[in-house]
Design an enzyme around this catalytic site. Structure first.
Site, PDB file in Angstrom:
ATOM      1  N   HIS B 281       0.741  -0.984   0.021  1.00 39.49           N
ATOM      2  CA  HIS B 281      -0.160   0.245   0.044  1.00 39.49           C
ATOM      3  C   HIS B 281       0.990   1.243   0.186  1.00 39.49           C
ATOM      4  CE1 HIS B 281      -3.315  -2.401   1.944  1.00 39.49           C
ATOM      5  NE2 HIS B 281      -3.638  -2.398   0.694  1.00 39.49           N
ATOM      6  N   TYR B 440       3.314   0.333   3.125  1.00 36.07           N
ATOM      7  CA  TYR B 440       3.209  -0.452   4.187  1.00 36.07           C
ATOM      8  C   TYR B 440       2.440  -1.807   3.777  1.00 36.07           C
ATOM      9  CZ  TYR B 440       4.519   3.564   7.023  1.00 36.07           C
ATOM     10  OH  TYR B 440       5.133   4.714   7.399  1.00 36.07           O
ATOM     11  N   HIS B 441       2.358  -2.841   4.644  1.00 36.35           N
ATOM     12  CA  HIS B 441       1.387  -3.859   4.465  1.00 36.35           C
ATOM     13  C   HIS B 441       2.117  -4.754   3.128  1.00 36.35           C
ATOM     14  CE1 HIS B 441      -1.578  -0.778   6.036  1.00 36.35           C
ATOM     15  NE2 HIS B 441      -0.627  -1.353   6.891  1.00 36.35           N
ATOM     16  N   PRO B 442       3.182  -5.165   2.987  1.00 38.88           N
ATOM     17  CA  PRO B 442       3.457  -6.084   1.869  1.00 38.88           C
ATOM     18  C   PRO B 442       2.791  -7.480   1.767  1.00 38.88           C
ATOM     19  CG  PRO B 442       5.403  -5.879   3.333  1.00 38.88           C
ATOM     20  CD  PRO B 442       4.150  -4.979   3.835  1.00 38.88           C
ATOM     21  N   MET B 443       2.133  -7.856   0.662  1.00 41.16           N
ATOM     22  CA  MET B 443       1.200  -9.035   0.634  1.00 41.16           C
ATOM     23  C   MET B 443       1.426  -9.853  -0.587  1.00 41.16           C
ATOM     24  SD  MET B 443      -2.381  -7.105   1.595  1.00 41.16           S
ATOM     25  CE  MET B 443      -2.035  -5.427   1.107  1.00 41.16           C
TER      26      MET B 443
END
Lengths: 135, 543
Positions: B281, B440-443
């Site tokens: 994100h 942020y929020h690696p997925m």
């Protein structure tokens, strides 16, 4: 961190951190100590880039101003740093950004620096210690 | 118990029912569930263990102790993006803002239609979400403690007719100290280090800190244990060896470390999907210079949101920075930097989170499992979304009475009014012209799916290729969520715990979703009753 870089970092500190009325002055020892810790905890790539940027900064200053950054008068040194920050080429604007990261972090991380800005860490810690939340 | 390397005198060899690599949003809930179900659980955590007494409000110390690589990790590409991640007991939940949002319905629908994950039903997810929310005391941020910064922005957004509100957070009796990202000093934020892990330990789990897992042992296509090393907390050098033999291995190291470990072990690679599909994100930011002090960083940093443009992939969420972090985010130095910092009490902040549409990334094996390389190509559309989000935040800050708005965009670092805003709106942005972008929020790098050719794990969390090897972290999320993912990871962890329980009990995973749901319901009901009983006892005690 080698002595050579420590010396450079000490001399860079007052160029990056200008004195402000009512706030404590920069402490190069503190900046060196924090930078050492910050670089050790970080990635090898960042370390290499950080040290390389010290050379590049000096080389650019020689190329554009004909003098070492450390021998420039304060106003001119400040103008040189600003010109890099606002450079259109992002690789150049990254130089002061990377070098400034541990310098600014170290300076504004100090308790005596944050308290006059309204972030009184000691008072907050005392308060938090009293208010421990249990599940 | 929580075992620190200082007390060790030699190599450790353990046997357990399951070994979990990582103690964050995925590993923590599984450790608690399985330990409470009576299994012997070993958790290996690469970072250290810190309690609220260790969290001292100083971001500098937090960066070097709680963040992976002192938050210097970046995704390579244009622009270079910093991706902060936690490396401590509790993982990134220890240093996040505590926002707890459920997966949007359209994302779940996409999982069903595009990824074939029809067995992850809305009904089941709602049940799991409720259980996690109740356990973590999730509720909307209290307007009394959100702080002037967040409130000023929200009120201005409402004045412009934009929808928004207070974010749900996993905090109990939060006082709004404003330092969630550096470890909650009062213990109010119910991150995994103060919730799931202590409960897991209470139920008998052992958590080894400063212990790096390096090798997943696979025999005859089945995971049978993990080998690794303890690290000297002072210098990160390897010390004693750690070996755990267990019939089930759970990998929960996060979306960057998990694929790296698989690649270095050369397992689960047949689909070609390990490390692919990286989604993050990207975040924009806008800082405002106000006429009145905003009392920063007092107040909950991420407590309000503006979701008017969520359908376009733009979510505005509050942010609040202490002086040391403000100092490194300013896009200038020297005298101008000093002048801006002297006005710190008058600075306001807000951030944006972009749900990707045309960007793509991947994790590839680096020189060591610990140092993977991540690449990310930000698409034109997403870059435009970053710009649009900055414009929206500038518009809102000016409506709130800002004198100046500082942005991360080259050529527009300082906006002084509507004219500058419209000039920026007309500008065609280049990828390199965004300064100091964070994400942020690696997925998504070991995505879940319905077939072994296009995914790494089954919907149960077990890998297609190696039996008894489960993955439970953000890497299994098949698409970008568009919202903070911790609640979804925790909920999926509870779901995966059910499958692991089946595996350890019966030898094969129970496919009957209905009966599993019944068992899940009754287990959650039992837990709820126990908690209510505990609360009653406490109340009686207090009376």
């Amino acid at each position: 961190m080698r002595d050579y870089f420590i010396r450079r970092l000490r001399r860079l500190t007052p160029i990056f951190i200008e004195p402000v009325d009512g706030l404590p002055p920069a402490d190069p020892d503190d900046v060196v100590e924090f930078s050492r810790e910050f670089l050790q905890a970080g990635t090898p790539a960042f370390r290499i880039i950080f040290y390389a940027m010290m050379f590049v900064l000096q080389a650019l200053c020689f190329a554009t101003r004909g003098k070492s950054l450390f021998s420039l008068p304060p106003d001119e040194a400040d103008e040189f740093i600003q010109s890099l920050y606002s450079h259109r080429i992002s690789a150049l604007s990254a130089i002061p950004t990377i070098l400034g990261t541990p310098i600014y972090m170290a300076h504004y991380n100090r308790d005596d620096m944050q308290a006059p800005l309204g972030f009184d860490i000691l008072a907050l810690r005392e308060d938090a210690a009293k208010r421990g939340v249990e599940r | 118990m929580i075992i620190k390397p200082e007390g060790l005198t030699g190599n450790i060899r353990r046997e357990a029912d399951l070994v979990i690599i990582g103690s964050g949003a995925g590993g923590g809930p599984i450790a608690k569930e399985m330990a409470e179900a009576g299994y012997s659980v070993v958790v290996l955590e690469e970072g250290g263990y810190f309690t609220r007494e260790d969290f001292d409000f100083r971001p500098g110390q937090a960066l070097t102790r709680l963040y992976r690589d002192a938050s210097q990790g970046v995704v390579l590409g244009l622009p270079v993006i910093v991706v902060p991640q936690g490396k401590t007991v509790g993982g990134t939940t220890t240093i996040n803002s505590g926002t707890c949002l459920r997966v949007p319905r359209h994302v779940l629908k996409r999982w069903h239609l595009e990824c074939g994950l029809r067995d992850i039903t809305e009904d089941e997810m709602n049940l799991l979400y409720s259980a996690v929310e109740e356990y973590l005391f999730v509720k909307r941020a209290d307007p009394e403690v959100v702080g002037k910064n967040n409130l000023t922005f929200l009120r201005a957004a409402e004045k412009l007719g934009y929808s928004g509100g207070f974010l749900p957070r996993n905090a109990k009796d939060c006082e709004g100290y404003g330092v969630c990202a550096y470890g909650c000093p009062s213990g109010a934020k119910q991150s995994v280090n103060v919730s799931y892990i202590p409960d897991a330990v209470k139920a008998g789990a052992d958590v080894y800190t400063h212990c790096r897992a390096e090798h997943i042992v696979v025999r005859s296509g089945r995971a049978t244990g993990v080998r690794g090393h303890f690290l000297d907390p002072r210098n990160g050098r390897k010390t004693y060896r750690m070996e755990v033999e267990a019939p089930v291995v759970v990998l929960a190291g996060g979306a960057i470390q998990t694929p790296s470990l698989l690649m270095h072990n050369r397992i689960c690679l047949s689909s070609g999907r390990v490390g692919k599909n990286l989604s993050i994100h990207p975040c924009g930011a806008a800082m405002a210079l106000m006429d009145e002090p905003l009392d920063n960083p007092k107040g909950i940093p991420q407590s309000t949101y503006v979701d008017e443009f969520a359908a376009d992939g733009i979510m505005l969420e509050g942010v609040n920075l202490p002086p040391a972090v403000t100092a490194i985010t300013l896009p200038w130095g020297g005298r101008r930097h000093a002048e801006t910092m002297s006005r710190y009490p008058y600075l306001g902040y807000f951030g944006s989170m972009i749900s990707e549409h045309d960007s793509s990334g991947k994790v590839v094996a680096g020189p060591s499992a610990r140092q993977p390389l991540t690449f990310y190509n930000m698409g034109r559309g997403d870059l435009e979304r970053v710009k649009r989000s900055v414009l929206l935040m500038a518009e809102i800050w000016f409506a709130a009475g800002a004198r100046r708005v500082y942005t991360p965009i080259d050529g527009f670092k300082e906006l002084s009014g509507a004219r500058d805003v419209s000039r920026l709106a007309r500008t065609h942005l280049k990828r390199a012209s965004v300064y100091g972008l964070t994400a942020y929020h690696p997925m998504g790098t070991c995505s879940m799916g319905a077939d072994p050719y296009h995914s790494v794990v089954k919907s149960s969390g077990e890998t297609w290729e190696v039996e008894n090897l489960f993955i439970c972290d953000a890497s299994v999320l098949p698409t970008s969520l568009g919202v903070n993912p911790q609640l979804t990871i925790m909920s999926l962890a509870l779901r995966t715990a059910g499958f692991i329980d089946d595996r350890l009990n019966e030898g094969s995973i129970e496919k009957q979703s209905a009966s599993r749901m019944d068992r899940l319901r009754s287990r959650l009901r039992r837990e709820k009753e126990t908690r209510a009983q505990r609360a009653d006892n406490l109340e009686v005690g207090l009376l």
